[in-house]
Scaffold this motif. Structure first.
Motif, mmCIF file in Angstrom:
data_model
loop_
_atom_site.group_PDB
_atom_site.id
_atom_site.type_symbol
_atom_site.label_atom_id
_atom_site.label_comp_id
_atom_site.label_asym_id
_atom_site.label_seq_id
_atom_site.Cartn_x
_atom_site.Cartn_y
_atom_site.Cartn_z
ATOM 1 N N HIS A 1 15.204 11.988 -37.846
ATOM 2 C CA HIS A 1 14.216 11.358 -37.263
ATOM 3 C C HIS A 1 13.619 10.271 -38.144
ATOM 4 N N ASP A 2 13.619 10.330 -39.367
ATOM 5 C CA ASP A 2 12.846 9.537 -40.034
ATOM 6 C C ASP A 2 13.736 8.215 -40.474
ATOM 7 N N PRO A 3 13.385 7.058 -40.129
ATOM 8 C CA PRO A 3 14.396 5.944 -40.694
ATOM 9 C C PRO A 3 14.324 5.533 -41.991
ATOM 10 N N GLU A 4 13.288 6.013 -42.674
ATOM 11 C CA GLU A 4 13.131 5.811 -44.188
ATOM 12 C C GLU A 4 12.756 7.169 -44.820
ATOM 13 N N THR A 5 13.255 7.174 -45.957
ATOM 14 C CA THR A 5 12.925 8.401 -46.634
ATOM 15 C C THR A 5 13.041 8.470 -48.278
ATOM 16 N N THR A 6 12.644 9.156 -49.151
ATOM 17 C CA THR A 6 12.968 9.302 -50.642
ATOM 18 C C THR A 6 13.110 10.730 -50.872
ATOM 19 N N SER A 7 13.034 11.421 -49.968
ATOM 20 C CA SER A 7 13.340 13.022 -50.366
ATOM 21 C C SER A 7 13.883 13.748 -49.206
ATOM 22 N N LEU A 8 14.185 13.261 -47.957
ATOM 23 C CA LEU A 8 14.696 14.209 -46.923
ATOM 24 C C LEU A 8 16.326 14.289 -47.449
ATOM 25 N N THR B 1 16.254 3.557 -47.131
ATOM 26 C CA THR B 1 16.647 3.503 -45.713
ATOM 27 C C THR B 1 17.631 4.765 -45.643
ATOM 28 N N ASN B 2 17.382 5.742 -44.699
ATOM 29 C CA ASN B 2 17.964 6.864 -44.231
ATOM 30 C C ASN B 2 19.218 6.714 -43.609
ATOM 31 N N LEU B 3 20.234 6.889 -44.221
ATOM 32 C CA LEU B 3 21.568 6.668 -43.465
ATOM 33 C C LEU B 3 22.002 7.815 -42.453
ATOM 34 N N HIS B 4 21.434 9.073 -42.730
ATOM 35 C CA HIS B 4 21.452 10.073 -41.570
ATOM 36 C C HIS B 4 20.970 9.482 -40.267
ATOM 37 N N PHE B 5 19.833 8.894 -40.495
ATOM 38 C CA PHE B 5 19.114 8.516 -39.191
ATOM 39 C C PHE B 5 19.882 7.442 -38.584
ATOM 40 N N LEU B 6 20.435 6.440 -39.555
ATOM 41 C CA LEU B 6 21.264 5.313 -39.148
ATOM 42 C C LEU B 6 22.520 5.668 -38.361
ATOM 43 N N HIS B 7 22.907 6.892 -39.007
ATOM 44 C CA HIS B 7 24.539 7.135 -38.064
ATOM 45 C C HIS B 7 24.337 7.953 -36.782
ATOM 46 N N VAL B 8 23.453 9.009 -36.912
ATOM 47 C CA VAL B 8 23.256 9.986 -35.956
ATOM 48 C C VAL B 8 22.114 9.599 -34.517
ATOM 49 N N ASN B 9 21.125 9.012 -35.085
ATOM 50 C CA ASN B 9 19.966 8.819 -34.022
ATOM 51 C C ASN B 9 20.203 7.683 -33.417
ATOM 52 N N LYS B 10 20.974 7.776 -32.355
ATOM 53 C CA LYS B 10 21.514 6.657 -31.267
ATOM 54 C C LYS B 10 21.510 7.129 -29.975
ATOM 55 N N ASP B 11 21.164 6.152 -29.093
ATOM 56 C CA ASP B 11 21.047 6.500 -27.778
ATOM 57 C C ASP B 11 22.330 6.841 -27.191
ATOM 58 N N ARG B 12 23.262 6.009 -27.594
ATOM 59 C CA ARG B 12 24.733 6.196 -26.885
ATOM 60 C C ARG B 12 25.859 6.781 -27.898
ATOM 61 N N LYS B 13 26.048 6.327 -28.979
ATOM 62 C CA LYS B 13 27.155 6.527 -29.770
ATOM 63 C C LYS B 13 26.992 6.872 -31.167
ATOM 64 N N GLY B 14 25.924 7.851 -31.057
ATOM 65 C CA GLY B 14 25.532 8.511 -32.545
ATOM 66 C C GLY B 14 26.795 9.233 -32.847
ATOM 67 N N ARG B 15 26.800 9.276 -34.407
ATOM 68 C CA ARG B 15 27.917 9.880 -34.976
ATOM 69 C C ARG B 15 27.359 11.493 -35.239
ATOM 70 N N TYR C 1 26.284 2.906 -50.759
ATOM 71 C CA TYR C 1 24.944 2.943 -50.785
ATOM 72 C C TYR C 1 24.473 3.396 -52.224
ATOM 73 N N ASP C 2 23.221 3.125 -52.564
ATOM 74 C CA ASP C 2 22.714 3.549 -53.839
ATOM 75 C C ASP C 2 21.285 3.845 -53.561
ATOM 76 N N ARG C 3 20.889 4.928 -54.164
ATOM 77 C CA ARG C 3 19.408 5.412 -53.944
ATOM 78 C C ARG C 3 18.414 4.741 -54.890
ATOM 79 N N ILE C 4 18.962 4.337 -55.945
ATOM 80 C CA ILE C 4 17.895 3.630 -56.692
ATOM 81 C C ILE C 4 18.025 1.963 -56.681
ATOM 82 N N GLU C 5 19.258 1.657 -56.686
ATOM 83 C CA GLU C 5 19.583 -0.091 -56.521
ATOM 84 C C GLU C 5 19.950 -0.062 -55.108
ATOM 85 N N GLN C 6 19.348 -0.548 -54.201
ATOM 86 C CA GLN C 6 19.501 -0.615 -52.704
ATOM 87 C C GLN C 6 20.764 -1.685 -52.645
ATOM 88 N N VAL C 7 21.995 -1.275 -52.100
ATOM 89 C CA VAL C 7 22.836 -2.231 -51.934
ATOM 90 C C VAL C 7 22.881 -3.084 -50.604
#
Length: 556
Positions: A422-429, A437-451, A504-510
């Motif tokens: 549910h959260d587009p951005e996070t440092t702990s979830l 940038t929450n990549l789970h949100f990016l992949h899953v939370n889509k109206d039509r073709k969520g992974r 992806y990198d949690r410390i240095e964003q790619v």
């Protein structure tokens, strides 16, 4: 010396002097006749055809006896009589050792087992002289009292069940008074033969017989005379069964979980004498089990997805022990071991799809899903039947692509925090993030073709951390879509068939740029300011995670 008297061709009767032979006794039994004992004489007569006046005359005088007998013999062809005339009866009291001689009561001791008083010539223990001159006797006591004087039985105690013949003083319905061919002097060659004279066939024509019933050993379970338990049982409830079923007794005494009926009475589930089902069960499982487990019956009957373990072969007994176990729910073993009794091979479903060899998948995995690591298949799966895909306890998308709806992931959110998608951005979830940038949100939370979760994760086990797949079955033919995931110290990368390689990198964003344009993550939005490409077109493969995976990866 025997002397044959008159013979009539129509009546086939005769008079003999001497003592009766065993053939006469047999003849009496076969013709429905009976022996009447007079002082020193025996008359075998038909029950309804002996003239009392003749018998009385015969009783008083030997000569009259003979004359009356001849008249009796010629009375009609239907009458069969034999009169045996030994020596004249005694006219004075006879000492006890004189009762059984070569000429008097000669067959009383001629048996394999002799009643104790008879064996020691203590006839007066049971018989009392009335008239020495006429040599007439009566029983020393009433029938029941006579036997109970020596055979002490608690017939008068409160709460004691007494066998009806004993209660009514009819001991001779079952026992010979003087001796017999069996230790208990029974009037039959087996207990079953004797009991069947009063009791109807307890087998009821059923095919599966209890061992004692098949062997005719009624007294293995029932006391012959008295018992404090119903039906004259030799013990109470299950205890009568455990006298023989010692292995089951050991199992019960050493197990932590006991089936409820076992603590009460085996007859809740088993027939006592004979049955139509294996192990003399009253019904085959699951019908028998549903008699108590009505809630489970409702689950099974209403399930749109059936579990074959419940509906085939031994049904409930495929997984549960009928008596006792060291495992919860009386399971025959730990849950995963039981599941592997079936899921140790590829299984073809009714619709032609296949379930992979889950034992092989899990055994080859180094990263196990939590419930799998705990051998708790029931954490995710309904055991008896359900309404969801793959018997899952809650909803979970079976497809590769699916529009995001929280309720569709109810199974995952039973353990995982729903804010993960549910959260587009996070440092702990999640650790699956590029910077914030929450990549789970990016992949899953889509109206039509969520992974869906299955697009990247194995549901049971994987050789990669976080249950990441090597590949995922994709499309209606189930071709393997590679993931190509590589882990780094603070992130990772993947190069699946659905997009180019990205890290992806949690410390240095790619930064996501490729060939002069920004990230090409699939998106429902078109012509975004950040340069993301337009959404996938409808002519792309539907992306259903096929169920034809050989390794079980496609299962939910």
């Amino acid at each position: 010396m025997n002397r044959k008297g008159q013979e009539k061709a129509d009546g086939q009767v005769h008079v003999m002097y001497g003592r009766p032979s065993p053939d006469h006794n047999l003849q009496a039994e076969q013709t429905g006749s009976r022996w009447s004992t007079y002082p020193g004489r025996w008359l075998m007569q038909r029950r309804d055809e002996l003239n009392p006046s003749m018998a009385g005359t015969a009783h008083r005088r030997g000569g009259a006896f003979h004359a009356g007998a001849v008249a009796l013999l010629v009375a009609g062809p239907a009458m069969l009589a034999a009169i045996i005339l030994p020596q004249d009866p005694p006219t004075q009291a006879v000492p006890r050792e004189g009762c059984v001689t070569d000429t008097c009561h000669v067959d009383v001791k001629n048996m394999s087992f002799v009643h104790g008083p008879v064996n020691v010539d203590a006839c007066d223990a049971c018989h009392e002289l009335i008239n020495a001159e006429e040599h007439t006797y009566r029983l020393a006591r009433e029938q029941q009292e006579l036997c109970l004087f020596c055979h002490e039985l608690p017939v008068a105690e409160e709460g004691i069940n007494v066998h009806k013949p004993l209660m009514t003083g009819e001991c001779l319905e079952c026992h010979h008074p003087h001796g017999g061919e069996e230790r208990s002097l029974l009037k039959a060659t087996s207990a079953a033969e004797l009991c069947s004279k009063c009791h109807d066939d307890v087998t009821g024509g059923k095919d599966v017989l209890h061992g004692p019933v098949a062997a005719g050993a009624c007294n293995a379970c029932h006391a012959p005379h008295t018992s404090p338990y119903p039906f004259l049982l030799a013990a109470q409830g299950r205890d009568v069964c455990l006298q023989c079923h010692v292995t089951t007794q050991t199992q019960i005494e050493s197990s932590r979980v006991i089936h409820g009926p076992v603590n009460v009475d085996c007859q809740v589930c088993h027939e006592p004498h004979a049955g139509d089902h294996a192990m003399m069960l009253r019904e085959d499982p699951p019908t028998l089990c549903f008699g108590c487990h009505e809630t489970i019956q409702h689950v099974v009957d209403s399930a749109t997805t059936q579990h074959a373990a419940v509906t085939t072969e031994r049904a409930c007994l495929n997984c549960h022990d009928g008596h006792a176990s060291d495992y919860p729910m009386i399971l025959r073993g730990d849950m995963m071991t039981l599941c592997f009794e079936c899921h140790d091979k590829e299984i073809t479903l009714d619709n032609g799809r296949k379930l992979g060899n889950l034992q092989k998948v899990i055994a080859g995995g180094t990263s196990l899903h939590g419930p799998v690591a705990q051998s708790n298949c029931a954490a995710c799966h309904e055991i008896h039947g359900g309404g969801n895909f793959r018997l899952l306890i809650k909803e979970y998308p079976p497809e590769f692509y699916a529009p995001f709806k929280e309720e569709s992931y109810a199974l995952c959110f039973s353990c995982h925090d729903k804010q993960l998608v549910h959260d587009p951005e996070t440092t702990s979830l999640t650790n699956f993030r590029n910077g914030n940038t929450n990549l789970h949100f990016l992949h899953v939370n889509k109206d039509r073709k969520g992974r869906t979760c299955r697009a990247c994760h194995e549901t049971h086990a994987s050789k990669r951390d976080r249950h990441i797949r090597e590949s995922v079955p994709f499309g209606p033919k189930g071709w393997e879509l590679p993931i190509n995931f590589e882990k780094s110290e603070s992130g990772g990368s993947c190069a699946p068939g659905c997009h180019a390689k990205y890290a992806y990198d949690r410390i240095e964003q790619v930064p996501y740029e490729h060939e002069g344009r920004k990230a090409i993550w699939p998106s429902e939005e078109q012509n975004q300011p950040d340069g993301t490409p337009p959404p996938a077109t409808d002519d792309e493969p539907p992306g259903e995670a096929a169920d034809t995976a050989d390794d079980g990866a496609g299962e939910g």
